[in-house]
Design a protein around this motif. Structure first.
Motif, PDB file in Angstrom:
ATOM      1  N   ARG B 199       0.842  -1.203   0.000  1.00 59.70           N
ATOM      2  CA  ARG B 199       0.000   0.000   0.000  1.00 59.70           C
ATOM      3  C   ARG B 199       0.876   1.251   0.000  1.00 59.70           C
ATOM      4  NH1 ARG B 199      -3.192  -0.442   4.815  1.00 59.70           N
ATOM      5  NH2 ARG B 199      -3.919  -2.405   3.994  1.00 59.70           N
ATOM      6  N   ALA B 200       1.888   1.242   0.862  1.00 60.27           N
ATOM      7  CA  ALA B 200       2.764   2.420   0.953  1.00 60.27           C
ATOM      8  C   ALA B 200       3.505   2.641  -0.372  1.00 60.27           C
ATOM      9  CB  ALA B 200       3.758   2.244   2.090  1.00 60.27           C
ATOM     10  N   SER B 201       3.996   1.547  -0.978  1.00 62.52           N
ATOM     11  CA  SER B 201       4.742   1.657  -2.240  1.00 62.52           C
ATOM     12  C   SER B 201       3.844   2.179  -3.349  1.00 62.52           C
ATOM     13  CB  SER B 201       5.290   0.295  -2.661  1.00 62.52           C
ATOM     14  OG  SER B 201       6.116  -0.199  -1.676  1.00 62.52           O
ATOM     15  N   PHE B 202       2.598   1.716  -3.349  1.00 60.28           N
ATOM     16  CA  PHE B 202       1.657   2.163  -4.380  1.00 60.28           C
ATOM     17  C   PHE B 202       1.462   3.674  -4.311  1.00 60.28           C
ATOM     18  CE2 PHE B 202      -2.686   3.229  -5.669  1.00 60.28           C
ATOM     19  CZ  PHE B 202      -2.700   2.720  -6.956  1.00 60.28           C
ATOM     20  N   TRP B 203       1.223   4.177  -3.087  1.00 57.71           N
ATOM     21  CA  TRP B 203       0.988   5.612  -2.945  1.00 57.71           C
ATOM     22  C   TRP B 203       2.257   6.418  -3.178  1.00 57.71           C
ATOM     23  CZ3 TRP B 203      -3.468   7.630  -3.633  1.00 57.71           C
ATOM     24  CH2 TRP B 203      -4.609   6.889  -3.345  1.00 57.71           C
ATOM     25  N   ILE B 206       2.565   6.667  -6.845  1.00 59.98           N
ATOM     26  CA  ILE B 206       1.597   7.663  -7.327  1.00 59.98           C
ATOM     27  C   ILE B 206       2.131   9.077  -7.078  1.00 59.98           C
ATOM     28  CG2 ILE B 206      -0.693   8.680  -6.837  1.00 59.98           C
ATOM     29  CD1 ILE B 206      -1.273   6.192  -8.204  1.00 59.98           C
ATOM     30  N   ALA B 207       2.740   9.283  -5.903  1.00 61.90           N
ATOM     31  CA  ALA B 207       3.228  10.619  -5.544  1.00 61.90           C
ATOM     32  C   ALA B 207       4.490  10.980  -6.315  1.00 61.90           C
ATOM     33  CB  ALA B 207       3.499  10.682  -4.044  1.00 61.90           C
ATOM     34  N   ILE B 208       5.308   9.968  -6.595  1.00 61.09           N
ATOM     35  CA  ILE B 208       6.603  10.242  -7.210  1.00 61.09           C
ATOM     36  C   ILE B 208       6.472  10.580  -8.700  1.00 61.09           C
ATOM     37  CG2 ILE B 208       8.700   9.046  -7.967  1.00 61.09           C
ATOM     38  CD1 ILE B 208       8.915   7.909  -5.144  1.00 61.09           C
ATOM     39  N   LEU B 209       5.540   9.934  -9.401  1.00 63.08           N
ATOM     40  CA  LEU B 209       5.459  10.151 -10.855  1.00 63.08           C
ATOM     41  C   LEU B 209       5.198  11.618 -11.226  1.00 63.08           C
ATOM     42  CD1 LEU B 209       3.824   6.930 -12.313  1.00 63.08           C
ATOM     43  CD2 LEU B 209       6.146   7.744 -12.609  1.00 63.08           C
TER      44      LEU B 209
END
Lengths: 70, 438
Positions: B199-203, B206-209
């Motif tokens: 979950r943390a990696s997914f968000w 999302i934030a990094i892109l």
């Protein structure tokens, strides 16, 4: 607790970015005086960076903070 | 019990003669770079080829700034690939995720050092950026988003992504056990922890892109919004920077993956499928960038004003022509090679690696051509044509930076698994040790 702290870090982080960018750094507008060249609060860019750091630090807090009762 | 660290996977903790030689050579180049930098600090930037624009007929931004842009561009690959793996569930690309993340972190560090090399008084520059940077300036974004935010985000991603492997390696006795335990920070790979990490990696992805696109665009804006500098002022600069960043980053990732495949002897993990995907990704990015080059060329040569034409002439038939056409060839040839492989569906890893190397040479050339000619040939004031030639000091510092980057990468490879560790590999290694140790 963990989720709350994570969300708090994200909100505070974004808040610091917005406040430092629009209200603490050098004013926006046509530079008609030296006031447009200097930040309104010293080290305003540092506060912006702190905001960015807090937002991403939220991920570390989310993963590292143990569950309640552990 | 005998403590043996050589059982760690992927050669971690084991330094053979060849590695020592490699580290020694890299250190020698780093020392050369430091010596050159000490000359620059002691004597001033007079030891470089940089001179004032116009009055001294030179360029104030030279090799260092070209490499700032190049290094930051290379950093594109890591987080992009890592984020894509996470968001699009590209499991087969997982073996290259960590090497891509490390590449990003190191490239950003080198980018920051390149900026420091460029400024005459580095400590003052750092302090003043923290105190006075203006939000309206693209330098503000470069400083806050690229170097600080992007680097920190990449470090967080790398750290969290490595916790599982650190926890696995912490089971094996050895000198590095404490280090792995600290990195793992209590991680036990339970289903709940795994889910939380997902979950943390997914968000994070999302934030990094968007941060990535903003960061690379900001760097493009440093050039693209300078209305008084023909050759720079263009709406294409920002998206062009993003695309060329992707080209150089993915190209270098291919080269690194191929080297590690050979050195660590892991043809199964770094399978042809990985290279096939990277080759196709590189092909798409390259052709998109070539389209930008053509559009830019047509715009500046068709009916541009006099000063713009002057810069274009210097690039196409003037003193920069050899570099311009060589860079273009190093983009076109890899594209054709990759396209031919895509059409025939017959992929050749050495050819893909060669393409990765060529596009990086092209990227370095293009970065130099973006930075320098507009200063020597693009002044709106009635000054004569300028010239810029880097000195040994600049070449040595850049060489030193490359060596430092390679050294950091090698040290990471020897400290931590550069690819995700299968649990069976560690279990077997640990069991073997216990038996051998008695």
């Amino acid at each position: 607790m963990r989720t709350t702290l994570t969300l708090l870090l994200i909100v505070v982080g974004f808040g610091l970015q917005v406040v430092s960018y629009f209200f603490l750094a050098a004013p926006w507008g046509i530079p008609s005086s030296p006031a447009y060249s200097n930040p309104r609060v010293p080290f305003a860019p540092t506060i912006f960076i702190l905001g960015v750091v807090l937002v991403f630090l939220a991920a570390v807090v989310y993963e590292l903070l143990p569950e309640r009762g552990q | 019990m005998t403590v043996r660290t050589e059982r760690l996977p992927y050669g971690v903790g084991r330094l053979t003669g060849g590695w020592y030689v490699l580290i020694g050579v890299l250190l020698a180049f780093v020392v050369l770079g430091l010596y050159a930098y000490s000359r620059q600090l002691a004597v001033g930037e007079a030891v470089t080829g940089m001179r004032d624009i116009g009055t001294m007929g030179g360029a104030t931004w030279g090799l260092y700034v070209a490499f700032v842009v190049y290094f930051v561009g290379v950093s594109f690959a890591g987080i992009t690939v890592a984020a894509l793996i996470r968001l699009m569930n590209l499991e087969f690309l997982k073996p290259i995720a960590r090497m891509a993340e490390v590449l990003t972190v190191i490239a950003l560090i080198l980018g920051a050092f390149s900026i420091l090399a460029d400024v005459g008084r580095p400590l003052r520059a750092i302090l003043n950026l923290f105190r006075y940077a203006r939000p309206q300036s693209p330098f503000f974004g470069t400083f806050t988003l690229v170097i600080s935010g992007y680097l920190f985000a990449s470090l967080v991603y790398l750290y969290l992504d490595g916790r599982r492997d650190a926890a696995l390696l912490a089971r094996i006795p050895g000198k590095l056990q404490g280090f792995y335990r600290a990195w793992a920070a209590g991680y036990r790979d339970t289903p709940a922890e795994r889910e939380r990490h997902e979950r943390a990696s997914f968000w994070l992805a999302i934030a990094i892109l968007p941060l990535l696109v903003t960061a690379h665009s900001t760097l493009g804006f440093v050039f693209g919004i300078q209305v008084g500098r023909p050759g720079w002022f263009s709406a294409l600069q920002a998206p062009g920077f993003v695309l060329l960043a992707g080209v150089s980053g993915v190209g270098l990732l291919i080269v690194i993956a191929a080297i590690l495949r050979k050195v660590l002897n892991v043809p199964d993990q770094l399978s042809p499928q990985v290279f096939r995907w990277l080759a196709n990704f590189l092909m798409v990015l390259t052709v998109a960038y070539l389209y930008f080059v053509i559009v830019e060329l047509l715009t500046t040569t068709y009916a541009a004003h006099y000063h713009e034409v002057e810069v274009s002439r210097a690039l196409l038939v003037g003193e920069y022509a050899w570099l311009y056409w060589a860079s273009l060839a190093f983009l076109v040839v890899p594209f054709l090679v990759l396209f031919a492989q895509f059409i025939t569906q017959r992929y050749n890893i050495p050819l893909i690696v060669l393409s990765g190397m060529l596009v990086n040479l092209a990227a370095i050339g293009k970065r130099y051509l973006i930075v320098v000619p507009s200063q020597t040939h693009g002044t709106l004031l009635p000054y004569g044509t300028g010239a810029y030639a880097p000195t040994w000091v600049e070449y040595s510092i850049v060489l030193g930076l490359f060596a430092l980057g390679a050294l950091l990468f090698v040290l990471f490879v020897k400290l931590f698994p550069i690819m995700e560790v299968p649990e069976t590999l560690v279990s077997e290694g640990a069991a073997q040790q216990v038996i051998e140790g008695g």
